[in-house]
Design a protein around this motif. Sequence first.
Motif, PDB file in Angstrom:
ATOM      1  N   LEU B 196      23.109  38.964  33.239  1.00  0.00           N
ATOM      2  CA  LEU B 196      24.184  39.768  33.395  1.00  0.00           C
ATOM      3  C   LEU B 196      23.741  39.761  35.102  1.00  0.00           C
ATOM      4  O   LEU B 196      22.666  40.714  36.477  1.00  0.00           O
ATOM      5  N   LEU B 197      24.247  39.297  35.729  1.00  0.00           N
ATOM      6  CA  LEU B 197      24.714  38.966  37.644  1.00  0.00           C
ATOM      7  C   LEU B 197      24.723  39.374  38.640  1.00  0.00           C
ATOM      8  O   LEU B 197      24.780  39.905  39.361  1.00  0.00           O
ATOM      9  N   ARG B 198      26.464  40.669  38.358  1.00  0.00           N
ATOM     10  CA  ARG B 198      26.294  41.284  38.898  1.00  0.00           C
ATOM     11  C   ARG B 198      26.844  42.600  38.258  1.00  0.00           C
ATOM     12  O   ARG B 198      28.002  42.136  36.684  1.00  0.00           O
ATOM     13  N   ILE B 199      26.745  44.191  38.680  1.00  0.00           N
ATOM     14  CA  ILE B 199      27.013  44.827  38.165  1.00  0.00           C
ATOM     15  C   ILE B 199      26.875  46.398  38.552  1.00  0.00           C
ATOM     16  O   ILE B 199      26.382  46.829  39.684  1.00  0.00           O
ATOM     17  N   ARG B 200      28.256  46.815  37.959  1.00  0.00           N
ATOM     18  CA  ARG B 200      28.738  47.953  39.794  1.00  0.00           C
ATOM     19  C   ARG B 200      28.199  48.951  39.237  1.00  0.00           C
ATOM     20  O   ARG B 200      28.370  49.576  38.188  1.00  0.00           O
ATOM     21  N   ASN B 201      27.234  49.340  40.165  1.00  0.00           N
ATOM     22  CA  ASN B 201      26.449  50.726  39.787  1.00  0.00           C
ATOM     23  C   ASN B 201      25.623  50.889  39.316  1.00  0.00           C
ATOM     24  O   ASN B 201      24.796  51.778  38.319  1.00  0.00           O
ATOM     25  N   GLY B 202      25.005  49.381  38.527  1.00  0.00           N
ATOM     26  CA  GLY B 202      24.195  48.977  37.310  1.00  0.00           C
ATOM     27  C   GLY B 202      22.942  49.128  37.902  1.00  0.00           C
ATOM     28  O   GLY B 202      22.877  48.153  39.476  1.00  0.00           O
TER      29      GLY B 202
END
Lengths: 497, 236
Positions: B196-202
């Motif tokens: 998971l390279l990028r996750i908004r608010n995570g």
Amino acid sequence: MARFISIWFRYLATDWFSLLNPEYKKMPFVLRQPSHGRMIVSAVNAAAVRSGISCGMALADARALLPDLHVLDDEPDKIQRVLYKLAEWCMRFTPWVALDPPDGLFLDATGCAHLWGGEEKYVQEMTKKLTARGYTVRVAMADTPGAAWAVAHYGKNPGVVPAGGHMEALLPLPPEALRLEPQVVERLHKLGLHHIKQFIHLPRAALRKRFGVGFLQQLDKAVGQELEPLQSIQPMEPYHERLPCLEPIVTATGIEIALKQLLEMLCLRLQQGQKGVRAAVFKGHRVDGKVEQISIATSRASHQVSHLFKLFEIKLATIEPALGIELFVLEAPKVEPHLPQQEKMWEAGGGLDDVRLAELVDRLSNKIGERIYRYLPDEHHWPERSFREATSLQEEAMTEWRTDVHRPLHVLPVPERIEVTAPIPDYPPLLFRHKGRVHTIVKADGPERIEQEWWLQQGQHRDYYRVEDDEGNRYWLFRLGHYHDETFQWFLHGYFS
Amino acid sequence: MLAQLQSDILRLQGFKPAASGLGALSLGVIDEAFPNRTFPLAAVHELWAPAPEAVAASSGFMTGLMAALMRPRGVAVWISTKRTVFPPALKAFGIKPDRVLFVEVPREREALWAMEEALKSPALTAVVGELRDISFTASRRLQLAVEQSQVTGFIINRNVKPTTTACVSRWRITSLPSETPDALPGIGLPQWRVELLRIRNGRPGVWQVQWQKNRFVIATDQPPATSDQQPFQQAG
């Protein structure tokens, strides 16, 4: 009471040539056509008629009368197309227009005239508009097509013959007005019968004996005792709405409003009849006589104004109003029963029965074409044939999807050739090369032999292997043919997850 | 108290708590990485797959997720310029292949348009788009579309160097060697390295995931770094 209109384009061919070149309007000119080894005059204009030239005359005679006569080649096919275009244009006056070759039209005007404020005004408007387009016309309205034709061609003052008055109108006309064969007309004149009133009351038996059954038929058609079969150029759609505009519409907003109004009118009628649209056509009749049209199709019957409007909306920009559109027509050539219980599923929502799903499919397919597929299992071993396209959103699978065999999630549309190293017969290869990259095989499963289904296609069998390379990527390979045949080939067919 | 505030902030930012009917999607350890500890639905996820092998691995992981979303009678749309999915294979990942509509668009341009139209339709559960690339503006449009309809979107991005997008997350799935019980010969169950390279608010992360009979099994120990991949970096 039926009412018919006959329009006679007095100089259809020459008028059309004059439109292309306005100079011809003033000068006498004729069109010529070869006939039995000589040139004859096939069409004349008004100026030439005044000099005594008539149709059917030999061209040499006409030149003798008028040495500076202008002559052009006739194009009968083109003129017929012009007549058809004029018939289409006349659809604005009535939805029923028939051709009357070579130079006339029949219009069924029953129940149309009141929209133009009476029959007189209706015929005047028609004459005015056609004259403005550059055609010399004679228009007559009567109870039968035959009587209307007679008055248009031979009446002193063509116009409206009041209902029930067509007999009186016919009486003073010459026998030619009955559209008889030339020999019959000639015989009538020889006998001194120069007007219809002279022979219409003679005993029918005597008339049949002398002039044949065809003569009586023509007489009956004019009088109205026999129905005249005529074919409209466009069959009338039972679901059809029209919206004439007072001022020509040029703006996109105007067209949108017109479409919405027509859809509301149509959908109300459909709803009352428990019908829904499967295909619809929206036409705009332009001021310059052209017809702009867009059509849509739906995957299930619908009478939702908003949905149908959305489908049209995508294509609305392709309508070119030019100088303006004066009549909008919405037709539904394909309607299907649309029962209220289908509406209920909409409430339930979800799944393949959802109306909103059908609407999405319509929107997509109207823009990109029929490129939306749904697949169902098919009982074939050959991988490419193991599934088939479903015909509808609702079609149920007849058999279960197979889960006992391993199939890759992604396949190549066409298997691609690979080079392999496979030293032991019927063992999976040790490595393979695809697009210049060498993959060393670490693990493998197989072979799974799939034979050609000989009743469908001939060819060699495939031996499939599932292999995993040293990076953990999994592939689906197959060998076409036997190992010992020397002609075998290896292919990469898919990628496992 | 702090958790309450945090979830309030998330709600204001547009992350709705999971709807009651869709609670079936649970990813165990991976859930820790998501805002509200639930997989973000009604959002567009991006899967970065530069090679055909990666596309296959990504599709496998993604269809596993979609299967949970589509139970019991959801419908999905799969948009691509040329269909490469082998429909019968979807069954192995828990999706009934006849509940997926495949849309083949003539050009890439129409793919974005079709995807936006599909994402706007509340009749669908999930929408997949195989794209060569997506611009920030285009991804923003897609994100706005799902906020209305509550559909979950997946983009398989085949660009080698992906640009910034407005998608809620960016995943990268690569195949790992499969394992067979007792070291038997042959190929075992599908196994992936899920990044998971990028996750908004995570919090981004990396896991080793195996697909076993219609469910994900996440390895608890540290995932092995395979030879071809650069060492894992904490992104974001």
